[in-house]
Design an enzyme around this catalytic site. Structure first.
Site, PDB file in Angstrom:
ATOM      1  N   CYS A  42       0.825  -1.211   0.000  1.00 17.94           N
ATOM      2  CA  CYS A  42       0.000   0.000   0.000  1.00 17.94           C
ATOM      3  C   CYS A  42       0.854   1.254   0.000  1.00 17.94           C
ATOM      4  O   CYS A  42       0.686   2.139  -0.845  1.00 17.94           O
ATOM      5  CB  CYS A  42      -0.932   0.011   1.201  1.00 17.94           C
ATOM      6  SG  CYS A  42      -1.851   1.548   1.379  1.00 17.94           S
ATOM      7  N   LYS A  51      -1.848   7.751  -5.586  1.00 22.01           N
ATOM      8  CA  LYS A  51      -2.506   9.045  -5.352  1.00 22.01           C
ATOM      9  C   LYS A  51      -1.592  10.203  -5.737  1.00 22.01           C
ATOM     10  O   LYS A  51      -2.071  11.248  -6.186  1.00 22.01           O
ATOM     11  CB  LYS A  51      -2.934   9.167  -3.884  1.00 22.01           C
ATOM     12  CG  LYS A  51      -3.849   8.057  -3.397  1.00 22.01           C
ATOM     13  CD  LYS A  51      -4.994   7.799  -4.353  1.00 22.01           C
ATOM     14  CE  LYS A  51      -5.646   6.454  -4.115  1.00 22.01           C
ATOM     15  NZ  LYS A  51      -4.886   5.307  -4.617  1.00 22.01           N
ATOM     16  N   GLY A 179     -10.057  -4.843 -16.681  1.00 23.34           N
ATOM     17  CA  GLY A 179     -10.660  -4.778 -15.362  1.00 23.34           C
ATOM     18  C   GLY A 179     -11.065  -3.363 -15.014  1.00 23.34           C
ATOM     19  O   GLY A 179     -10.299  -2.416 -15.236  1.00 23.34           O
ATOM     20  N   GLY A 181     -12.371  -2.414 -11.856  1.00 26.56           N
ATOM     21  CA  GLY A 181     -12.454  -2.155 -10.424  1.00 26.56           C
ATOM     22  C   GLY A 181     -11.686  -0.890 -10.099  1.00 26.56           C
ATOM     23  O   GLY A 181     -11.282  -0.128 -10.986  1.00 26.56           O
ATOM     24  N   ILE A 183      -8.605  -0.304  -9.020  1.00 27.37           N
ATOM     25  CA  ILE A 183      -7.247  -0.186  -9.554  1.00 27.37           C
ATOM     26  C   ILE A 183      -7.278   0.125 -11.044  1.00 27.37           C
ATOM     27  O   ILE A 183      -6.596   1.031 -11.538  1.00 27.37           O
ATOM     28  CB  ILE A 183      -6.435  -1.463  -9.273  1.00 27.37           C
ATOM     29  CG1 ILE A 183      -6.208  -1.628  -7.771  1.00 27.37           C
ATOM     30  CG2 ILE A 183      -5.094  -1.430 -10.004  1.00 27.37           C
ATOM     31  CD1 ILE A 183      -5.544  -2.941  -7.393  1.00 27.37           C
ATOM     32  N   GLU A 202     -14.229  -4.908 -19.629  1.00 28.98           N
ATOM     33  CA  GLU A 202     -14.821  -5.494 -18.424  1.00 28.98           C
ATOM     34  C   GLU A 202     -15.708  -6.677 -18.827  1.00 28.98           C
ATOM     35  O   GLU A 202     -16.511  -6.568 -19.747  1.00 28.98           O
ATOM     36  CB  GLU A 202     -15.643  -4.443 -17.675  1.00 28.98           C
ATOM     37  CG  GLU A 202     -16.451  -4.957 -16.510  1.00 28.98           C
ATOM     38  CD  GLU A 202     -15.605  -5.663 -15.459  1.00 28.98           C
ATOM     39  OE1 GLU A 202     -15.862  -6.860 -15.215  1.00 28.98           O
ATOM     40  OE2 GLU A 202     -14.693  -5.022 -14.899  1.00 28.98           O
ATOM     41  N   GLY A 270      -7.906  -8.249 -10.282  1.00 32.80           N
ATOM     42  CA  GLY A 270      -8.031  -8.814  -8.944  1.00 32.80           C
ATOM     43  C   GLY A 270      -6.699  -9.146  -8.308  1.00 32.80           C
ATOM     44  O   GLY A 270      -5.631  -8.819  -8.822  1.00 32.80           O
ATOM     45  N   ALA A 318      -6.897  -1.019   2.434  1.00 29.33           N
ATOM     46  CA  ALA A 318      -5.879  -0.711   3.441  1.00 29.33           C
ATOM     47  C   ALA A 318      -6.496  -0.331   4.772  1.00 29.33           C
ATOM     48  O   ALA A 318      -6.022  -0.771   5.837  1.00 29.33           O
ATOM     49  CB  ALA A 318      -4.978   0.422   2.935  1.00 29.33           C
ATOM     50  N   HIS A 449     -22.272  26.083   4.818  1.00 28.33           N
ATOM     51  CA  HIS A 449     -22.501  26.617   3.477  1.00 28.33           C
ATOM     52  C   HIS A 449     -21.456  27.687   3.180  1.00 28.33           C
ATOM     53  O   HIS A 449     -21.135  28.494   4.054  1.00 28.33           O
ATOM     54  CB  HIS A 449     -23.899  27.244   3.399  1.00 28.33           C
ATOM     55  CG  HIS A 449     -24.176  27.930   2.095  1.00 28.33           C
ATOM     56  ND1 HIS A 449     -24.525  27.228   0.951  1.00 28.33           N
ATOM     57  CD2 HIS A 449     -24.139  29.243   1.737  1.00 28.33           C
ATOM     58  CE1 HIS A 449     -24.704  28.089  -0.039  1.00 28.33           C
ATOM     59  NE2 HIS A 449     -24.470  29.323   0.412  1.00 28.33           N
TER      60      HIS A 449
END
Length: 470
Positions: A42, A51, A179, A181, A183, A202, A270, A318, A449
């Site tokens: 991770c 990220k 895939g 998902g 990732i 997919e 996966g 994670a 707000h």
């Protein structure tokens, strides 16, 4: 004499190192065994560095659309080497942070490959040879790795897993992502924002299939609008990598097989648990499809043996691993006589999921379909970002918030979000679910707000026919 501890943690990912720290905080003599890098996949090759890459892509995307904000930015280009270097630097900084935390909490680190040999012992094979260490309790936190398909062999040059996609030596020109998902969609989003021609394939009938159907449909349109090609109910039959490209045979839902050429392919189909050659069978741990079976506290059923994280049943996240690590450490401390800790078993219904694509996706609890399948009479409310002042001011009007309630009791069953910063906002609903809140408390909550989070409030109101701004 073997070094003896109260707890040994096998693996130092977000589950392993967190469980070791919590055990040490509770006064237990603790060790951790790691074969590669502290922080695990991770921190070094997953959540964190991806990220960093996505942030670079986001900034690049915004710079290219500066005129939408009344700004001018000319001759914009991406420096791939610098983008990757920044990502690796972020990972290195956090790896060093975990090293510091081990020292701070007086946790002994044994670098090497650990194997369970029975009687509370682990054999560690490292650079200096083999050593045996023992403990009253052992926590297995060996994580998982990318699944590789036999018809799509990974070579690291043309056919990548996430590790290769994270440190590319060249920018793809035409990319196939297998895939859809979290990732797969995150890497598709990164490379698309960096100017690559991206196709997602997919096998099932919609992308991001674990999400609510409304989220899947929205993301299909959003990613297509961004220029991606999306193929659902489609299978990859064969992948052959050459020196300069990849030939891929693709079978569509109508049965027609075509061959397409791509510069690169990412396999994101996966994970496989890292439970081979650990000695689990020798000590009697129960495995199903390779995953270690545990109770809500991490107990395996074998005395003194615990397991957490991606080597156990999902969701494979994670934050789920970290939470399991704390729970297991506290349960061990309780068994060793600490009466001041009161661990709570993991409730999988309250684990949020986040996908850091553009736009972001976040969810917790049941989808509307799953709630109906479970026998609930459902009230669902949706509020679009186009009705939110802050989202419009930010230039981010694309998205919505959907909440799902039990019509009889008002219990919050699930929440599903698409749009800017929803991965930060989802925690509001997670706290609400953990506190077993109903629609009444959420309606009575004052939201600041102008914020995008007001959409959360409006979604709740919409479920009961009380939305203000739609």
């Amino acid at each position: 004499m073997a070094d003896t501890y109260d707890v040994i943690v096998l693996g130092s990912g977000p589950g392993g190192y967190v469980s070791a720290i919590r055990a040490a905080q509770l006064g237990l003599k603790t060790a951790i065994v790691e074969r590669e890098l502290l922080g695990g996949i991770c921190l070094n090759w997953g959540c964190i560095p991806t990220k960093a890459l996505l942030r670079s892509a986001e900034v690049f995307h915004q710079m290219q659309h500066a005129k939408n904000y009344g700004l001018a930015a000319d001759n914009i280009r991406a420096d791939l080497d610098a983008v990757v270097k920044r990502s690796r630097g972020v990972a290195k900084q956090l790896n060093q942070g975990v090293t510091h935390l081990m020292k701070k909490n007086k946790i002994t680190v044994h670098m090497g490959t650990g194997t369970l040999v029975g009687d509370g012992k682990i054999e560690v094979a490292g650079e200096k040879g083999k050593e045996t260490i023992s403990a009253k309790h052992i926590i297995v936190a060996t994580g998982a790795r990318a699944r590789e398909l036999p018809n799509a062999p990974v070579d690291g040059k043309r056919v990548w897993t996430y590790r290769h996609a994270m440190t590319p030596t060249e920018m793809p020109t035409k990319l196939l992502v297998m895939g859809s998902g979290a990732i797969g969609v995150e890497f598709a989003s990164f490379y698309n924002d960096m100017g690559v021609d991206v196709t997602i394939v997919e096998m099932v009938d919609r992308i991001m299939p674990v999400e609510d159907k409304d989220v899947s449909a929205f993301m299909h349109k959003a990613l297509t609008k961004q220029g991606m090609k999306i193929l659902t109910e489609t299978a990859v039959q064969d992948v052959k990598a050459g020196a300069k490209d990849v030939k891929v045979k693709i079978k569509a839902k109508d049965g027609k097989v075509t061959e397409e050429t791509y510069s690169h392919v990412i396999s994101a189909v996966g994970i496989v648990p890292n439970t081979e050659n650990v000695g689990l069978e020798k000590v009697g741990a129960k495995l199903e499809r390779g995953f270690i079976q545990i109770d809500d506290y991490g107990r395996t059923g074998v005395k003194g043996l615990w397991a957490i994280g991606d080597c156990t049943p999902g969701p494979w996240l994670a934050h789920k691993a970290s939470h399991e690590g704390v729970t297991a450490a506290e349960a061990i401390a309780q068994e060793l006589g600490n009466k001041d800790v009161h661990p709570h078993g993991l409730d999988r219904n309250n684990i949020p999921g986040c996908t850091y694509c553009h736009p972001q996706v976040a969810s917790v609890g049941m989808t509307e379909a799953k709630a109906k399948e479970a026998g609930y009479t459902v009230k669902a409310g949706t509020f679009p970002f186009i009705g939110n002042g802050k989202a419009i001011a930010l230039g981010e009007p694309e998205g919505f918030v959907k909440t799902v309630f039990d019509a009889k009791t008002g219990e919050l069953l699930g929440a599903h979000m698409v749009g800017a910063e929803v991965t930060e906002m989802i925690q509001g609903y997670v706290v609400g679910k953990t506190l077993e809140t109903t629609e009444a408390e959420l309606m009575q909550t004052v939201f600041p707000h102008p914020t995008i989070s007001e959409s959360m409030h409006e979604s709740v109101l919409a479920a009961f026919g009380r939305a203000i701004h739609i």
